[in-house]
Every structure is written in C-alpha cells, then in structure tokens.
Design a protein around this motif. Structure first.
Motif, PDB file in Angstrom:
ATOM      1  N   GLY A 162      24.915  15.434  20.867  1.00 43.99           N
ATOM      2  CA  GLY A 162      23.940  16.508  21.054  1.00 43.99           C
ATOM      3  C   GLY A 162      24.559  17.885  20.926  1.00 43.99           C
ATOM      4  O   GLY A 162      23.915  18.828  20.457  1.00 43.99           O
ATOM      5  N   MET A 218      19.721  10.482  26.225  1.00 33.70           N
ATOM      6  CA  MET A 218      20.569   9.294  26.084  1.00 33.70           C
ATOM      7  C   MET A 218      20.871   8.637  27.425  1.00 33.70           C
ATOM      8  O   MET A 218      21.550   7.624  27.482  1.00 33.70           O
ATOM      9  N   TYR A 244      20.213  16.339  25.063  1.00 32.17           N
ATOM     10  CA  TYR A 244      20.621  15.084  24.432  1.00 32.17           C
ATOM     11  C   TYR A 244      21.240  14.139  25.462  1.00 32.17           C
ATOM     12  O   TYR A 244      21.005  12.932  25.430  1.00 32.17           O
TER      13      TYR A 244
END
Length: 181
Positions: A91, A143, A139
């Motif tokens: 990310g 995740m 991100y």
C-alpha cells in the motif's frame, strides 16, 4: 527524446532508492528504549523528483516502477512479482502515485492555487507525503495486517522522517518560483 531520458533517470533513481536505507533511531516501548530503524529513501527521492522535474515525469516513472516490480523484476525492497500485492507494505508503494502527482501539481500550480507565502509553499507539497502514508495505512486495514507495531514502524516513524527530510529538501533545494520549461 529528452523526456524519455528524464523518465529513465527518475525510474532508475526510484529503483536505487528502494534499496538505500538509513539507520535512524526509534523508540521501542517494549524495550523501554531506543532501537535502530531502517529508514527507506524511496518516498523522499520520489518527492524530490516530483518537485524538480517538469511535466510530471516522476508519475510516469512510478507507474513503470510498479509495473516492472509486479511483472517480477526485483525492484522492490523485498523482491518483486504479483505476490507482492499481499505484502503489508505494498500500500505504501501504491502511495507513490498520489505522492508524485500531488507534489508535482502543488509545486507547479502555486499561483493558480493562490499560494503566495513561503510557509504555504513549503508545507503544501508535504501533503502528498501525508496522503501517501494514509493510502498505505488504509491498505494495512484492508489487508487486515494492521497492528500497533506495523503502524509505528511503517507509518508513524516513516512519516515523521519523511516530513522532516521533505521540509529540509524544500528549504535547501534551489527551486525557482516562476520557472517555465
């Protein structure tokens, strides 16, 4: 032809900076003391190139950097390949795109944005660094790899040093305010 050379230069600088790390200090609460933190120069190099290069060559170089890394070239700090998307740090690599675009846009559109004072001109491009870190943090959340340790090592310390070195770059980099290419 000149623009292709500039894009290749930006791409090679990004590739090199991914592997250059400076040992800096960070506070570790579990040890109740300071430890060494490896600071990556990738964001600062991208930021500096965005401020210096006209026509946003850095954005094109970042797209090439991400594409070549995802195609398997070992240009990322820990390798490359499509499986790199699953890494928690990916990310932050995606964050290079808005970092280069926003820093370039603010730098070369001062007057249209109404930025008149040096304080605004020295701090607004740093918003690209903050935005890039927010994308990396988002991100991590998507995740499901968000932990306090990941946050501190990937975002908090890195962002602090990025803003510190980015501000030094703006102060000491000889940028003309009304330059045209």
């Amino acid at each position: 032809m000149i623009s292709l050379v500039k894009i290749i230069f930006c791409y090679s600088m990004l590739c090199l900076s991914a592997f250059i790390q400076l040992p800096l200090l960070q506070y570790d609460s579990s040890l109740d003391g300071f430890t060494v933190y490896n600071y990556s120069l990738l964001y600062i190099v991208c930021f500096a190139l965005s401020l210096v290069c006209r026509n946003n060559y850095t954005f094109i170089a970042v797209v090439l950097y991400l594409a070549s890394g995802l195609c398997g070239l070992p240009v990322f700090a820990f390798g490359g390949g499509c499986e790199y998307i699953c890494e928690p740090s990916f990310g932050y690599l995606i964050g290079l795109l808005p970092l280069s675009a926003m820093s370039f846009y603010v730098r070369y559109h001062w007057d249209a944005l109404g930025i008149k004072t040096f304080n605004n001109r020295s701090t607004l491009p740093l918003l690209g660094l903050v935005l890039a870190h927010l994308i990396g943090l988002l991100y991590l959340l998507i995740m499901r790899k968000f932990t306090l340790n990941n946050f501190m090592s990937m975002t908090a310390y890195q962002l602090f040093y990025d803003i510190f070195f980015g501000h030094l770059l703006i102060i000491f980099l000889p940028l003309k305010i009304d330059d045209k290419e």
